[in-house]
Design a protein around this motif. Sequence first.
Motif, PDB file in Angstrom:
ATOM      1  N   TYR A  52       0.858  -1.187   0.000  1.00 54.60           N
ATOM      2  CA  TYR A  52       0.000   0.000   0.000  1.00 54.60           C
ATOM      3  C   TYR A  52       0.894   1.238   0.000  1.00 54.60           C
ATOM      4  O   TYR A  52       1.789   1.375   0.828  1.00 54.60           O
ATOM      5  N   LEU A  53       0.667   2.118  -0.942  1.00 50.69           N
ATOM      6  CA  LEU A  53       1.594   3.234  -1.141  1.00 50.69           C
ATOM      7  C   LEU A  53       1.288   4.440  -0.263  1.00 50.69           C
ATOM      8  O   LEU A  53       2.103   5.335  -0.151  1.00 50.69           O
ATOM      9  N   GLY A  54       0.113   4.448   0.335  1.00 51.34           N
ATOM     10  CA  GLY A  54      -0.239   5.583   1.183  1.00 51.34           C
ATOM     11  C   GLY A  54      -1.134   6.554   0.447  1.00 51.34           C
ATOM     12  O   GLY A  54      -1.116   6.621  -0.782  1.00 51.34           O
ATOM     13  N   PRO A  55      -1.917   7.313   1.199  1.00 46.94           N
ATOM     14  CA  PRO A  55      -2.909   8.191   0.570  1.00 46.94           C
ATOM     15  C   PRO A  55      -2.311   9.381  -0.157  1.00 46.94           C
ATOM     16  O   PRO A  55      -2.973   9.991  -0.980  1.00 46.94           O
ATOM     17  N   VAL A  56      -1.081   9.726   0.151  1.00 53.03           N
ATOM     18  CA  VAL A  56      -0.496  10.915  -0.484  1.00 53.03           C
ATOM     19  C   VAL A  56       0.534  10.546  -1.545  1.00 53.03           C
ATOM     20  O   VAL A  56       1.243  11.410  -2.050  1.00 53.03           O
ATOM     21  N   PHE A  57       0.584   9.272  -1.890  1.00 53.06           N
ATOM     22  CA  PHE A  57       1.523   8.874  -2.950  1.00 53.06           C
ATOM     23  C   PHE A  57       1.102   9.494  -4.276  1.00 53.06           C
ATOM     24  O   PHE A  57      -0.082   9.544  -4.596  1.00 53.06           O
ATOM     25  N   ASP A 139      -2.460   4.938  -6.121  1.00 57.24           N
ATOM     26  CA  ASP A 139      -2.424   3.476  -6.085  1.00 57.24           C
ATOM     27  C   ASP A 139      -1.801   2.855  -7.328  1.00 57.24           C
ATOM     28  O   ASP A 139      -1.917   1.662  -7.534  1.00 57.24           O
ATOM     29  N   LYS A 140      -1.150   3.663  -8.134  1.00 55.96           N
ATOM     30  CA  LYS A 140      -0.640   3.090  -9.388  1.00 55.96           C
ATOM     31  C   LYS A 140       0.674   3.762  -9.794  1.00 55.96           C
ATOM     32  O   LYS A 140       0.744   4.991  -9.881  1.00 55.96           O
ATOM     33  N   PHE A 141       1.670   2.942 -10.046  1.00 51.00           N
ATOM     34  CA  PHE A 141       2.944   3.450 -10.550  1.00 51.00           C
ATOM     35  C   PHE A 141       2.840   3.730 -12.040  1.00 51.00           C
ATOM     36  O   PHE A 141       2.044   3.112 -12.736  1.00 51.00           O
ATOM     37  N   VAL A 142       3.671   4.625 -12.510  1.00 55.17           N
ATOM     38  CA  VAL A 142       3.870   4.745 -13.951  1.00 55.17           C
ATOM     39  C   VAL A 142       4.697   3.535 -14.374  1.00 55.17           C
ATOM     40  O   VAL A 142       5.728   3.260 -13.766  1.00 55.17           O
ATOM     41  N   PRO A 143       4.220   2.770 -15.353  1.00 52.47           N
ATOM     42  CA  PRO A 143       4.964   1.555 -15.698  1.00 52.47           C
ATOM     43  C   PRO A 143       6.341   1.861 -16.295  1.00 52.47           C
ATOM     44  O   PRO A 143       6.589   2.951 -16.799  1.00 52.47           O
ATOM     45  N   ARG A 168     -10.149   8.161  -4.878  1.00 52.03           N
ATOM     46  CA  ARG A 168      -9.122   8.060  -3.833  1.00 52.03           C
ATOM     47  C   ARG A 168      -9.807   7.732  -2.511  1.00 52.03           C
ATOM     48  O   ARG A 168      -9.989   8.580  -1.656  1.00 52.03           O
ATOM     49  N   ASN A 169     -10.206   6.488  -2.363  1.00 44.89           N
ATOM     50  CA  ASN A 169     -11.072   6.121  -1.233  1.00 44.89           C
ATOM     51  C   ASN A 169     -10.322   5.353  -0.164  1.00 44.89           C
ATOM     52  O   ASN A 169     -10.637   4.220   0.131  1.00 44.89           O
ATOM     53  N   ASN A 170      -9.312   5.961   0.366  1.00 51.59           N
ATOM     54  CA  ASN A 170      -8.597   5.314   1.441  1.00 51.59           C
ATOM     55  C   ASN A 170      -9.410   5.416   2.738  1.00 51.59           C
ATOM     56  O   ASN A 170      -9.729   6.517   3.180  1.00 51.59           O
ATOM     57  N   PRO A 171      -9.757   4.295   3.343  1.00 55.21           N
ATOM     58  CA  PRO A 171     -10.610   4.362   4.541  1.00 55.21           C
ATOM     59  C   PRO A 171      -9.913   4.979   5.741  1.00 55.21           C
ATOM     60  O   PRO A 171     -10.559   5.483   6.645  1.00 55.21           O
TER      61      PRO A 171
END
Length: 187
Positions: A52-57, A139-143, A168-171
């Motif tokens: 999990y990359l975190g909400p501010v990634f 939630d997604k890297f640039v490939p 961006r629905n991080n609980p």
Amino acid sequence: MQLTNRSKQVSNKEMTLAEKMYLPAIAQGLAITFSHLFKKRPTIQYPEVKRYLGPVFRGHHVLKRDEEGRERCTACGLCAVACPAEAISMVAAERQKGEEHLYREEKYAAVYEINMLRCIFCGLCEEACPKQAVYLRHDKFVPVFTEREDVIFGKNKLVEDVNNRYVRNNPEVKATPTEPTLSGAAT
Ligand code: SF4
Ligand code: SF4
């Protein structure tokens, strides 16, 4: 003056047989190795397992659609002006009659491109956008790309899939106040 306590007096005393065979050092090394067997592993099996990359990634950009599936971007150019890396370029076009279901306003971006080699993922484009159209996904890297022509991300890679919307629905963390949702998109 002694700066640290790491310095050691060099000893010229005769080594014991065990020391000559490096047995204490080997045992010490093995003890360290075995102690790690019972510790929690800090690494993961990427890419099978993703952290999990975190909400501010700030990752892959997305050009949002509104709640009716129309593109939000009006090609105002503010994101391009705000971009410190000059990574964004676009071509504006006028919405034609019958295209109201595709584009939210009279003007839209016929071409919208981000040069991912230039982008530093600062998020200033997201902050500058008055239409809440461009976001950096948490939630997604640039490939990875291996060809130079793959570094320009056009609308085909940026506009969100209408059947797979990004929210961006991080609980754990409340959504940002400007964040659009599927049910109540800001205007
Ligand atoms: S994240 Fe920063 S560098 Fe990348 S396109 Fe947006 S403003 Fe430019
Ligand atoms: S993404 Fe936002 S700031 Fe950039 S051109 Fe479109 S509407 Fe303007």
